[in-house]
Design an enzyme around this catalytic site. Structure first.
Site, mmCIF file in Angstrom:
data_model
loop_
_atom_site.group_PDB
_atom_site.id
_atom_site.type_symbol
_atom_site.label_atom_id
_atom_site.label_comp_id
_atom_site.label_asym_id
_atom_site.label_seq_id
_atom_site.Cartn_x
_atom_site.Cartn_y
_atom_site.Cartn_z
ATOM 1 N N THR A 373 0.802 -1.215 0.000
ATOM 2 C CA THR A 373 0.000 0.000 0.000
ATOM 3 C C THR A 373 0.843 1.277 0.000
ATOM 4 O OG1 THR A 373 -1.693 -1.247 1.173
ATOM 5 C CG2 THR A 373 -1.998 1.110 1.106
ATOM 6 N N ASP A 413 -7.440 -10.382 1.175
ATOM 7 C CA ASP A 413 -7.936 -9.614 2.317
ATOM 8 C C ASP A 413 -9.259 -10.167 2.840
ATOM 9 O OD1 ASP A 413 -5.913 -7.860 2.803
ATOM 10 O OD2 ASP A 413 -6.828 -6.135 1.831
#
Length: 557
Positions: A373, A413
């Site tokens: 990220t 996720d």
């Protein structure tokens, strides 16, 4: 050499400006964003340009093949939008996607290849936001990244180290191998890396909009690479790509010490967990020393309490009944705060019983690895702001490269287990469902409603603790952004209190263990980028901070 000097200055001198500022994970991304602001663009114009540049210079963390969550503040209308560009599961994805012989797959077994690739959403989301808040022509926003992709950029030590660490997995994909391992060896620190394929893709997006990714030959190549993966094929189709739509949501906001903190709603767990941490801490007097064992105790305990609720209740609220109102209810947070003992850790934090639950009972999700990220913080001359957190999930995502960019592995996720003890897990895989995120792009307002701070971080599920600690540093301890983002990292991950290795925080471990905390000392690869807005008799002053653990910089004027 110039950029290296700028980076070193960023680590030692707080960035200051009077009109506008961009804080990003690479100097070239900050430069691209600032160039749009100089041309009269808005914060969203700058965000698009910086995101396009990150696709080139920080490919391991974000890019065209991933998703993004963003808060966008419009100063003229005094409105705050939460833009959801989170990836979605393919229409054919079953709850058992990550089970093999009834057992959860290993993380890398699931992540590398096509199985975990979700429908990317970053470009569609940025396009939708630009239609509402952009000023410059869409095509102009891609010019810096196109030029840099054609001319090449200098590989940083961090990128070179990550390529070397992932060389064997990158080697399995033909396009990734050719790009990251020229002549069979990992690209080295200081090498110039050109990406003409990405330049062509960016040019197509500049001319055709996000449809260039979601329809036509690029979309067909994405779907083909996913479904045709030799060892771990996925389910993504061209119909999935064509049907993707971003969502404009309402931000979640809560009070803290007279300020109003706003962040991202579900499918991110980040905003809710962040506000729960602050809601618990609001009932405590914070110690004066941010590096003290008492400060670590409070940050860790508030985080452990919030993670217990996160793991039980939070998921994509379009598919699961999430008791959002109950989790942020002041009375409920007061009850959760009463669990906190300043002298002793809770033995095993458990999820609470928030009001307005509704729906079937849900099982807590087992801890799941999360990585990667990047984050951008931007304030323009008109006072508009963007907090954009962008991701391809794990480092180098699925390790599949198409047309010069990497595809995400975002579906990891989701919970690998669809049920626990016969009850459904909120964050189980489902068709067109968005996997739970921890991204916490945040914007803070003062008691008078004026913009006070813009921030966010990288770091998987640790993002929540990184952002909470930085907010406490700025709002409780009065730290400038650069000092706040440079603090030794302290935060909870599920029930564990984590301390950053190689810093003063690590020395707190014995005292915290004596108080009953399960403690882990580890490398904390945060990626905080923050802007603080100060107002005084001489006007507005912007202070920026870029996380020294990455290659970033805050630039302004």
């Amino acid at each position: 050499m110039i950029r290296l000097v700028l980076l070193l200055l960023c680590l030692t001198v707080p960035a200051q400006a009077q009109r506008q500022m961009v804080a990003a994970a690479h100097p070239m991304a900050a430069e691209a964003g600032l160039a749009m602001l100089r041309d009269g663009g808005t914060a969203i114009d700058a965000a698009v340009a910086a995101q396009a540049m990150l696709a080139l210079v920080e490919p391991q963390s974000s890019g065209l093949g991933g998703g993004a969550l963003m808060l966008q503040w419009d100063a003229a209308s005094r409105s705050l939008a939460a833009w959801d560009g989170r990836e979605t599961a393919p229409a054919a994805a079953p709850p058992t996607l990550f089970l093999r012989d009834g057992q959860p797959m290993g993380f890398l077994e699931a992540a590398v290849g096509g199985r975990a690739v979700g429908v990317p959403g970053a470009m569609r989301m940025l396009e939708a936001a630009h239609r509402r808040g952009g000023r410059l022509p869409w095509a102009q926003l891609f010019a810096p990244a196109i030029a840099a992709a054609e001319a090449g950029f200098v590989v940083t030590p961090r990128l070179a180290a990550l390529v070397a660490a992932e060389a064997e997995r990158l080697r399995r994909d033909p396009q990734a191998r050719a790009y990251f391992l020229p002549e069979g060896k990992p690209v080295g620190d200081g090498a110039r890396l050109r990406n003409p394929a990405l330049a062509a893709t960016l040019r197509a997006i500049a001319e055709q909009g996000a449809d260039a990714l979601h329809r036509g030959p690029i979309a067909a190549e994405i779907a083909g690479a996913v479904r045709g993966h030799a060892t771990n094929p996925g389910l993504l189709t061209t119909d999935d790509l064509a049907g993707y739509a971003p969502v404009r949501r309402e931000a979640v906001c809560g009070p803290y010490r007279g300020f109003t903190v706003c962040s991202m709603p579900p499918p991110s767990s980040g905003g809710v967990a962040l506000l729960q941490i602050l809601g618990v801490l609001a009932h405590q007097d914070m110690p004066l020393d941010p590096r003290s064992v008492d400060a670590a105790h409070l940050l860790g305990e508030a985080g452990r309490i919030a993670f217990a609720d996160r793991n039980r209740y939070l998921a994509d609220a379009d598919h699961v009944a999430v008791p959002l109102r109950g989790l942020l209810d002041p009375g409920y947070l007061l009850l959760r705060a009463q669990l906190l003992d300043r002298d002793r850790a809770i033995a095993a934090p458990r999820p609470g019983n928030p009001p307005w639950q509704g729906g079937a009972p849900l099982a807590s999700q087992p801890p799941q690895p999360e990585q990667g990220t990047s984050h951008l913080s931007i304030v323009d001359a008109a006072g508009n702001a963007v907090a954009l957190t962008t991701t391809i999930e794990d480092v180098f995502g699925a390790r599949i490269m198409v047309r010069g960019f990497l595809l995400n592995n975002e579906l990891t996720d989701f919970s690998f287990l669809p049920e626990v003890d016969g009850r459904p897990v909120a964050n189980r895989v489902g068709p067109a469902k968005r996997p739970r995120s921890s991204m916490s792009p945040s914007i803070v307002f003062g008691p008078d409603g004026q913009l006070v701070a813009v921030l966010g971080s990288a770091g998987g599920s640790r993002i929540i603790g990184h952002v909470a600690q930085a907010l406490v540093a700025m709002l409780d301890w009065g730290m400038e952004p650069q000092a706040a983002v440079s603090l030794p990292r302290i935060g909870a991950l599920n029930a564990t209190l984590e301390l950053e290795a190689g810093t003063a925080a690590a020395a707190l471990a014995p005292a915290l263990e004596a108080r009953g905390f399960p403690v882990e000392v580890r490398v904390m690869n945060s990626g905080l980028h923050a802007i603080r807005i100060l107002r005084g008799p001489d006007g507005v002053r912007l202070l920026g901070g870029a996380d020294p653990r990455r290659d970033g910089m805050a630039l302004g004027e």
